[in-house]
Scaffold this motif. Structure first.
Motif, mmCIF file in Angstrom:
data_model
loop_
_atom_site.group_PDB
_atom_site.id
_atom_site.type_symbol
_atom_site.label_atom_id
_atom_site.label_comp_id
_atom_site.label_asym_id
_atom_site.label_seq_id
_atom_site.Cartn_x
_atom_site.Cartn_y
_atom_site.Cartn_z
ATOM 1 N N UNK A 28 0.883 -1.223 -0.137
ATOM 2 C CA UNK A 28 0.018 -0.137 0.069
ATOM 3 C C UNK A 28 0.895 1.209 -0.175
ATOM 4 N N UNK A 29 1.807 1.134 0.769
ATOM 5 C CA UNK A 29 2.737 2.562 0.534
ATOM 6 C C UNK A 29 3.309 2.702 -0.532
ATOM 7 N N UNK A 30 3.368 1.778 -1.672
ATOM 8 C CA UNK A 30 3.621 2.083 -3.043
ATOM 9 C C UNK A 30 2.655 2.958 -3.703
ATOM 10 N N UNK A 31 1.435 3.277 -3.099
ATOM 11 C CA UNK A 31 0.423 4.057 -3.914
ATOM 12 C C UNK A 31 0.889 5.454 -3.510
ATOM 13 N N UNK A 65 -3.937 2.785 6.843
ATOM 14 C CA UNK A 65 -4.925 2.489 5.773
ATOM 15 C C UNK A 65 -5.784 3.551 5.777
ATOM 16 N N UNK A 66 -5.607 4.895 6.215
ATOM 17 C CA UNK A 66 -6.523 5.839 6.200
ATOM 18 C C UNK A 66 -5.758 6.916 5.222
ATOM 19 N N UNK A 67 -6.533 7.434 4.334
ATOM 20 C CA UNK A 67 -5.769 8.798 3.691
ATOM 21 C C UNK A 67 -6.465 9.561 2.898
ATOM 22 N N UNK A 68 -5.934 10.045 1.645
ATOM 23 C CA UNK A 68 -6.912 10.594 0.680
ATOM 24 C C UNK A 68 -6.218 10.871 -0.714
ATOM 25 N N UNK A 69 -6.990 11.051 -1.832
ATOM 26 C CA UNK A 69 -6.694 11.307 -3.015
ATOM 27 C C UNK A 69 -7.330 12.736 -3.317
ATOM 28 N N UNK A 70 -6.274 13.306 -4.133
ATOM 29 C CA UNK A 70 -6.662 14.784 -4.725
ATOM 30 C C UNK A 70 -6.047 14.905 -6.093
ATOM 31 N N UNK A 90 -10.110 4.944 2.448
ATOM 32 C CA UNK A 90 -9.662 3.934 3.450
ATOM 33 C C UNK A 90 -9.380 2.495 2.740
ATOM 34 N N UNK A 91 -8.352 1.654 3.052
ATOM 35 C CA UNK A 91 -7.890 0.515 2.379
ATOM 36 C C UNK A 91 -8.701 -0.544 3.299
ATOM 37 N N UNK A 92 -9.140 -1.668 2.417
ATOM 38 C CA UNK A 92 -9.932 -2.706 2.974
ATOM 39 C C UNK A 92 -9.226 -3.951 2.368
ATOM 40 N N UNK A 100 -9.818 0.155 -2.257
ATOM 41 C CA UNK A 100 -9.884 1.552 -1.735
ATOM 42 C C UNK A 100 -11.263 2.210 -1.965
ATOM 43 N N UNK A 101 -11.840 2.512 -0.700
ATOM 44 C CA UNK A 101 -13.201 3.087 -0.523
ATOM 45 C C UNK A 101 -12.918 4.399 -0.431
ATOM 46 N N UNK A 102 -13.452 5.362 -1.167
ATOM 47 C CA UNK A 102 -13.535 6.725 -1.279
ATOM 48 C C UNK A 102 -14.856 7.193 -0.831
ATOM 49 N N UNK A 103 -14.763 8.574 -0.241
ATOM 50 C CA UNK A 103 -15.832 9.225 0.407
ATOM 51 C C UNK A 103 -15.689 10.683 0.138
ATOM 52 N N UNK A 104 -16.735 11.076 -0.132
ATOM 53 C CA UNK A 104 -16.753 12.964 -0.105
ATOM 54 C C UNK A 104 -18.251 13.270 0.631
ATOM 55 N N UNK A 105 -18.349 14.364 0.472
ATOM 56 C CA UNK A 105 -19.829 14.956 1.028
ATOM 57 C C UNK A 105 -20.755 14.487 0.141
ATOM 58 N N UNK A 106 -20.493 14.070 -1.349
ATOM 59 C CA UNK A 106 -21.491 13.891 -2.363
ATOM 60 C C UNK A 106 -21.617 12.600 -2.531
ATOM 61 N N UNK A 107 -20.632 11.502 -2.522
ATOM 62 C CA UNK A 107 -20.658 10.167 -3.191
ATOM 63 C C UNK A 107 -20.005 9.382 -2.309
#
Length: 142
Positions: A28-31, A65-70, A90-92, A100-107
């Motif tokens: 995961x650190x490679x991401x 396993x918690x982070x973000x994409x931008x 978050x990584x599962x 990779x589970x993504x979350x924003x305020x919209x989706x």
């Protein structure tokens, strides 16, 4: 004949399981870092190439396993501009794969990590579209 059946069975196992990468927590650190999309492959095998990208993805994932994409935009001076909008992730790890589970305020959505190494990232979304990424080559007019 018995050897032929054994050979065929082993070949099928190799084709089924040998082509996929087993993802572990150390991978995961490679991401982390910058990734540029190269192509998308649709379930019907049609491919869309991305030859010019005005934005690239920046990932930051901590050991837990918690982070973000931008999304960031490369500039001619070698720096990146951002709009400060981040997608929490978050990584599962499951028996079915690593997600990779993504979350924003919209989706909310998820992508399966198909392959990861220092130079290549491949993910598959919930519509079975495969996205192929590479590390971007920095450019500068300095």
């Amino acid at each position: 004949m018995r050897y032929l059946y054994s050979f065929l069975a082993l070949t099928m196992l190799f084709v089924t399981f040998g082509c996929s990468q087993s993802i572990n927590s150390g991978d995961i650190k490679e991401i982390n870092g910058y990734w540029e999309i190269v192509k998308a492959k649709l379930p019907n095998e049609e491919e869309k190439d991305y030859t010019i990208n005005s934005s690239i993805d920046f990932f930051q994932i901590e050991e837990n396993g918690v982070g973000f994409r931008q999304k960031v935009m490369p500039q001619f001076n070698g720096e990146y501009l951002t709009n400060d909008i981040q997608e929490d992730l978050t990584v599962e790890f499951t028996n079915e794969g690593t997600f990779l589970h993504y979350k924003t305020e919209f989706a909310e959505w998820k992508e399966e990590i198909v392959k990861i190494n220092k130079e290549q990232l491949v993910v598959k979304n919930e519509n079975d579209i495969m996205y192929y990424y590479k590390r971007p080559v920095p450019f500068s007019l300095k």
